[in-house]
Design a protein around this motif. Structure first.
Motif, short mmCIF file in Angstrom:
data_model
loop_
_atom_site.label_atom_id
_atom_site.label_comp_id
_atom_site.label_asym_id
_atom_site.label_seq_id
_atom_site.Cartn_x
_atom_site.Cartn_y
_atom_site.Cartn_z
N VAL A 82 -2.46 -7.01 -20.08
CA VAL A 82 -2.70 -7.40 -18.60
C VAL A 82 -3.91 -7.07 -18.18
N SER A 83 -4.87 -7.73 -18.12
CA SER A 83 -6.39 -7.68 -18.00
C SER A 83 -6.48 -7.04 -16.61
N ASP A 84 -7.48 -6.77 -16.34
CA ASP A 84 -7.98 -6.04 -14.89
C ASP A 84 -8.17 -7.27 -14.18
N ASP A 85 -8.39 -8.57 -14.44
CA ASP A 85 -8.31 -9.82 -13.69
C ASP A 85 -7.09 -10.07 -13.38
N ALA A 86 -6.00 -9.99 -14.51
CA ALA A 86 -4.64 -10.50 -14.23
C ALA A 86 -4.09 -9.43 -13.45
N LEU A 87 -4.38 -8.06 -13.57
CA LEU A 87 -3.75 -7.26 -12.34
C LEU A 87 -4.30 -7.50 -10.89
N LYS A 88 -5.01 -8.17 -10.81
CA LYS A 88 -5.55 -8.59 -9.53
C LYS A 88 -4.74 -9.40 -8.85
N GLN A 89 -4.14 -10.05 -9.76
CA GLN A 89 -3.55 -11.52 -9.30
C GLN A 89 -1.98 -10.94 -9.02
N LEU A 90 -1.58 -9.93 -9.49
CA LEU A 90 0.04 -9.41 -9.41
C LEU A 90 0.39 -9.15 -7.92
N PRO A 91 1.66 -9.38 -7.89
CA PRO A 91 2.31 -9.20 -6.66
C PRO A 91 2.33 -7.93 -6.19
N PRO A 92 2.82 -7.34 -4.99
CA PRO A 92 2.94 -5.98 -4.59
C PRO A 92 3.96 -5.21 -5.83
N THR A 93 3.16 -4.21 -6.31
CA THR A 93 3.82 -3.30 -7.32
C THR A 93 3.87 -1.81 -7.11
N ILE A 94 4.68 -1.24 -7.32
CA ILE A 94 5.09 0.11 -7.17
C ILE A 94 5.37 0.72 -8.71
N LEU A 95 4.48 1.91 -8.79
CA LEU A 95 4.43 2.75 -10.20
C LEU A 95 4.73 3.95 -9.89
N ALA A 96 5.31 4.55 -10.89
CA ALA A 96 5.67 6.07 -10.93
C ALA A 96 5.49 6.58 -12.26
N ALA A 97 4.88 7.69 -12.31
CA ALA A 97 4.56 8.46 -13.64
C ALA A 97 4.41 9.93 -13.70
N SER A 98 4.67 10.49 -14.69
CA SER A 98 4.39 11.96 -14.52
C SER A 98 2.99 12.22 -15.25
N LYS A 105 -2.47 5.08 -12.95
CA LYS A 105 -3.48 5.17 -12.03
C LYS A 105 -4.31 4.08 -12.16
N GLN A 106 -4.73 3.67 -13.32
CA GLN A 106 -5.78 2.62 -13.34
C GLN A 106 -5.17 1.32 -12.88
N MET A 107 -4.07 0.88 -13.23
CA MET A 107 -3.31 -0.25 -12.81
C MET A 107 -3.21 -0.15 -11.26
N SER A 108 -2.91 0.87 -10.66
CA SER A 108 -2.61 0.82 -9.23
C SER A 108 -3.75 0.62 -8.56
N ARG A 109 -5.01 1.04 -9.10
CA ARG A 109 -6.63 0.62 -8.45
C ARG A 109 -6.78 -0.60 -8.55
N ASN A 110 -6.22 -1.37 -9.41
CA ASN A 110 -6.61 -2.84 -9.49
C ASN A 110 -5.63 -3.88 -9.02
N ILE A 111 -4.42 -3.42 -8.96
CA ILE A 111 -3.40 -4.29 -8.14
C ILE A 111 -3.70 -4.10 -6.81
N PRO A 112 -3.56 -5.32 -6.01
CA PRO A 112 -4.07 -5.25 -4.69
C PRO A 112 -3.06 -4.58 -3.62
N ALA A 132 -0.61 -1.83 -4.29
CA ALA A 132 0.19 -0.98 -5.24
C ALA A 132 0.27 0.34 -4.66
N THR A 133 1.08 0.93 -4.93
CA THR A 133 1.56 2.19 -4.59
C THR A 133 2.00 3.06 -5.95
N CYS A 134 1.24 4.10 -6.22
CA CYS A 134 1.53 4.81 -7.31
C CYS A 134 2.19 6.42 -6.76
#
Length: 285
Positions: free
Chosen positions: A213-229, A241-248, A250-252
């Motif tokens: 899922v490229s950076d350009d594709a991440l920028k088109q994703l809907p609201p996203t919540i991520l969680a990780a250790s 963390k990197q995905m959360s910076r590209n998804i418009p 996003a909450t990590c």
């Protein structure tokens, strides 16, 4: 008291994909969460989500549909992705006639490899069907397989006893399977990561960047919540963390620890706390 129902969809590859619908009885949101399990795409079961988390979603009014997908190496990564795309389309096109649900709105939810499937399938839905899910829930996921850690022997998994080749031969099926209990198939994933040969087992038909899922594709994703250790020894925390910076939108959520699947131990309050934060976030989108 909640009800569960079973459904089956036969994919274009003639693979029976089973689903379990957990139907909320009160405070209904008329939104269905489609769940994909983890297991490195080599093992796992659709009904592996602990009941305590299922109950949290149902009490909040969300229906939950847990979904099969075929496992590698009996099928390729391409077949896996086509299957998750098809099962999403099957639900969306038949939510009323087959599932007796009023609204086609969906949230894609996955843990680990299932989070990758949720992210990549959303990308496919947008590009191939002009459909965007309401939201994505990604727990300790990743956008693809290009990270160095995925393509070299894993120091974490090298601590385990080496898996003999004959153990793997017994597990490699010529027929597609969609149910792979961890007790039976974890050695496949363990060997793949010990040798830095995960992609060998996934058998991609195209160059590996195709499945990211490229950076350009991440920028088109809907609201996203991520969680990780932070100290995840399996999937690097930085990927979330990197995905959360590209998804418009996003909450990590950060879990401070060295566990991959921080929600596995239901005696630890960490999992329930994260799921409650997810539900609170969903109310804001």
């Amino acid at each position: 008291m909640y009800t569960t129902e079973s459904y089956t969809y036969q994919s274009t590859h003639n693979i029976d994909l089973h689903m379990t619908l957990h139907r909320a009885n009160a405070n209904r949101k008329h939104v269905t969460i489609l769940y994909f399990h983890g297991g490195g795409l080599l093992y796992g079961e659709r009904d592996d989500l602990p009941q305590v988390y299922i109950d949290q979603f149902l009490k909040a009014g969300y229906d939950l549909l847990t979904c099969d997908y075929p496992l590698a190496p009996a099928v390729s990564l391409d077949v896996i992705l086509q299957s998750t795309f098809e099962i999403c389309m099957y639900y969306i096109n038949n939510h009323q006639d087959v599932f007796n649900l009023e609204d086609q709105r969906v949230i894609l939810f996955g843990r680990s490899a299932g989070a990758y499937l949720a992210l990549k399938t959303t990308d496919m839905l947008q590009k191939q069907a002009n459909i965007t899910p309401l939201a994505i829930i990604s727990l300790y996921g990743y956008p693809g397989f290009e990270a160095d850690e995925f393509n070299q022997p894993s120091p974490y998994y090298l601590q385990y006893p080496k898996v003999p080749e004959q153990f793997i031969k017994v597990l490699e099926s010529r027929h597609p399977i969609t149910n792979g209990p961890i007790q039976e198939r974890f050695n496949l994933y363990l060997k793949a990561r010990q040798e830095g040969q995960w992609l060998h087992y996934l058998q991609p038909d195209l160059p590996i960047h195709t499945y990211t899922v490229s950076d350009d594709a991440l920028k088109q994703l809907p609201p996203t919540i991520l969680a990780a250790s932070t100290g995840d020894p399996d999937v690097p925390y930085r990927l979330s963390k990197q995905m959360s910076r590209n998804i418009p939108k996003a909450t990590c959520l950060t879990v401070y620890g060295d566990t991959h699947d921080f929600d596995r131990n239901t005696m630890d309050v960490t999992g329930a706390t994260i799921y409650q934060q997810i539900l609170t976030w969903l109310d804001t989108i």
